[in-house]
Design a protein around this motif. Sequence first.
Motif, short mmCIF file in Angstrom:
data_model
loop_
_atom_site.label_atom_id
_atom_site.label_comp_id
_atom_site.label_asym_id
_atom_site.label_seq_id
_atom_site.Cartn_x
_atom_site.Cartn_y
_atom_site.Cartn_z
N VAL A 1 -2.04 3.48 -3.42
CA VAL A 1 -2.39 2.07 -3.65
C VAL A 1 -1.78 1.57 -4.96
CG1 VAL A 1 -4.29 0.44 -4.04
CG2 VAL A 1 -4.50 2.19 -2.26
N ARG A 2 -1.81 2.40 -5.99
CA ARG A 2 -1.21 1.99 -7.26
C ARG A 2 0.30 1.78 -7.13
NH1 ARG A 2 -5.10 6.06 -10.35
NH2 ARG A 2 -6.72 4.58 -10.98
N GLY A 3 0.89 2.36 -6.10
CA GLY A 3 2.32 2.16 -5.88
C GLY A 3 2.69 0.75 -5.48
N VAL A 4 1.70 -0.03 -5.01
CA VAL A 4 1.98 -1.41 -4.60
C VAL A 4 1.09 -2.42 -5.32
CG1 VAL A 4 2.76 -0.69 -2.31
CG2 VAL A 4 0.36 -1.33 -2.64
N ALA B 1 -0.54 -5.07 -7.48
CA ALA B 1 -0.20 -6.10 -8.48
C ALA B 1 1.25 -6.03 -8.92
CB ALA B 1 -1.14 -6.00 -9.69
N LYS B 2 2.13 -5.51 -8.05
CA LYS B 2 3.56 -5.41 -8.38
C LYS B 2 4.36 -6.38 -7.52
CE LYS B 2 3.29 -0.54 -9.73
NZ LYS B 2 3.74 0.84 -9.46
N ARG B 3 5.30 -7.09 -8.14
CA ARG B 3 6.12 -8.04 -7.40
C ARG B 3 7.21 -7.34 -6.60
NH1 ARG B 3 7.74 -13.34 -10.68
NH2 ARG B 3 8.40 -13.84 -8.56
N THR B 4 7.69 -6.22 -7.07
CA THR B 4 8.74 -5.47 -6.37
C THR B 4 8.17 -4.14 -5.91
OG1 THR B 4 10.44 -6.48 -7.77
CG2 THR B 4 11.05 -4.51 -6.56
N ILE B 5 8.17 -3.93 -4.59
CA ILE B 5 7.56 -2.73 -4.03
C ILE B 5 8.39 -2.20 -2.88
CG2 ILE B 5 5.20 -3.41 -4.64
CD1 ILE B 5 4.86 -4.23 -1.67
N ASP B 6 8.02 -1.02 -2.38
CA ASP B 6 8.59 -0.42 -1.18
C ASP B 6 7.87 -1.02 0.02
OD1 ASP B 6 9.17 1.19 1.02
OD2 ASP B 6 9.23 3.04 -0.17
N GLN B 7 8.56 -1.84 0.80
CA GLN B 7 7.92 -2.51 1.94
C GLN B 7 7.43 -1.52 2.98
OE1 GLN B 7 7.76 -6.14 2.91
NE2 GLN B 7 9.75 -6.95 2.33
N GLN B 8 8.14 -0.43 3.16
CA GLN B 8 7.69 0.57 4.13
C GLN B 8 6.35 1.17 3.69
OE1 GLN B 8 10.59 3.33 5.88
NE2 GLN B 8 9.21 5.01 5.38
N LEU B 9 6.20 1.38 2.38
CA LEU B 9 4.93 1.90 1.86
C LEU B 9 3.81 0.90 2.10
CD1 LEU B 9 3.24 3.94 0.29
CD2 LEU B 9 4.03 2.85 -1.83
N LEU B 10 4.05 -0.37 1.82
CA LEU B 10 3.03 -1.40 2.03
C LEU B 10 2.64 -1.46 3.50
CD1 LEU B 10 1.31 -3.77 0.99
CD2 LEU B 10 3.26 -5.26 1.46
N CYS B 11 3.63 -1.44 4.38
CA CYS B 11 3.37 -1.50 5.82
C CYS B 11 2.51 -0.32 6.26
CB CYS B 11 4.70 -1.52 6.58
SG CYS B 11 4.56 -1.84 8.34
N GLY B 12 2.85 0.86 5.80
CA GLY B 12 2.07 2.04 6.16
C GLY B 12 0.67 2.03 5.58
N LEU B 13 0.54 1.50 4.36
CA LEU B 13 -0.76 1.48 3.70
C LEU B 13 -1.76 0.58 4.41
CD1 LEU B 13 0.08 1.48 -0.12
CD2 LEU B 13 -1.21 3.20 1.14
N HIS B 14 -1.28 -0.47 5.07
CA HIS B 14 -2.20 -1.37 5.78
C HIS B 14 -3.00 -0.58 6.82
CE1 HIS B 14 -3.91 -5.08 6.91
NE2 HIS B 14 -3.14 -5.36 7.96
N ALA B 15 -2.30 0.31 7.52
CA ALA B 15 -2.99 1.17 8.49
C ALA B 15 -3.72 2.32 7.80
CB ALA B 15 -1.97 1.72 9.50
N TYR B 16 -3.07 2.92 6.80
CA TYR B 16 -3.64 4.08 6.11
C TYR B 16 -4.99 3.74 5.47
CZ TYR B 16 -4.01 7.56 2.30
OH TYR B 16 -4.45 8.51 1.42
N VAL B 17 -5.07 2.63 4.76
CA VAL B 17 -6.33 2.24 4.11
C VAL B 17 -7.40 1.99 5.16
CG1 VAL B 17 -7.46 0.46 2.70
CG2 VAL B 17 -5.22 1.35 2.03
N GLY B 18 -7.03 1.33 6.27
CA GLY B 18 -8.00 1.13 7.34
C GLY B 18 -8.52 2.44 7.89
N ASN B 19 -7.63 3.40 8.08
CA ASN B 19 -8.05 4.72 8.60
C ASN B 19 -8.94 5.46 7.62
OD1 ASN B 19 -6.61 4.31 10.96
ND2 ASN B 19 -4.81 5.46 10.28
N VAL B 20 -8.59 5.41 6.33
CA VAL B 20 -9.43 6.06 5.31
C VAL B 20 -10.82 5.43 5.27
CG1 VAL B 20 -9.73 6.42 2.82
CG2 VAL B 20 -7.52 6.89 3.89
#
Length: 398
Positions: free
Chosen positions: A65-68, A70-89
Amino acid sequence: MNSMIEKLYKIAKKDSRFIIGLMSGTSLDGLDIALCRISNSGKSTQISVDNFITMDYQDEFRKYVRGVFAKRTIDQQLLCGLHAYVGNVHAALINQALEKWGIPHSEIDCIASHGQTVYHAPQSLTDDQLMPNSTLQIGDGDHIAVKTGIITLSDFRQKHIAAGGEGAPLAAYGDYLLFSDRKENRFLLNIGGIANYTFIPSQESDLKAFATDIGPGNTIMNQFAKEKFDIEMDKDANIATQGTINEGLLNELLKEPFLQDEFPKTTGPELFNLDYLKKCQIASNNLYMIPEDIMATLNQFTATCIIDAIHKLSKTLSNVHIYISGGGLHNPLLVAKIKAGLPHHKVSSFGILGIDPDAKEAVLFALLANETLVGDRDNVSQIKDSPAVCMGKISLPQ
């Protein structure tokens, strides 16, 4: 008719509902899970908290989560995966909590999930007039619904923005319905990553209730604790109490124009962060300070912002009572400073109002879900500068 739609209808017709409220704050300490029994709606709402627990996050979760965050520049693949990952957790933690409590999933009517905020971008913060107010909370509601088998309401802040708001703070909706008083003028102060309060005037007043962000709560202190000491927070203000406040740095921190803006307003760690701290250290010629002095100054910075924001409104009021919730309630130095700075007002833990202060925000989202199921937008039409809406997207488990 879809059986889940029929079930939703039956839930809305029940005398009371079992709703799980979830809250995951910017501190990333864990997922707050509040099992609430709620009947009626609007100002007739009756709510009890049958169970509450904070389920700790794993370090891996925090790192992702800290990888994305409050950051303006991020890894979009990480953000996309985290949407599902956080829901699963979150779904897994709900399942663990229900097992711990010995409660079958079939007894739960719905889940109300705040999600995990990763970016907050109102125009007042971005100064971008081409892009509308926006905010992003990840942790997909469909994943929670499918993994738990329970109808889930999520993504509450989007309706607030779509109807003309800034997406935060939402506390006014629940606070106004549950905690107004005939005599007291109340400030329900929540000290999370960002500090905010709901002002609830006495029922004898002509003033309107509203919620507003104030400025930094724990966010810069927590970020600094992680960077310098590799700990999640300055527990019990152990670090801050060893330091000395640097007045030059404090005065520079207090120059941020947001702090002088009129209420209500909203902000986030996108503004108040370690980059802001470093900028103020350079401007005040205090780049090289011992960490304890920086933490002491940050603690005073948060306290001063809170004191000034309450005093600005309360100086013309009598019978004022401030109720504190959020992680900042457990920072004894911060609470002592707030009490010292507002000597003419009562200052108490939110817990004396009958709800665990650590559970307050999770309970709020359970209440917002209840309003979406059985309430009416007119129930919250008297809140200043906030759209009268029912919020939350509905995800069916099948």
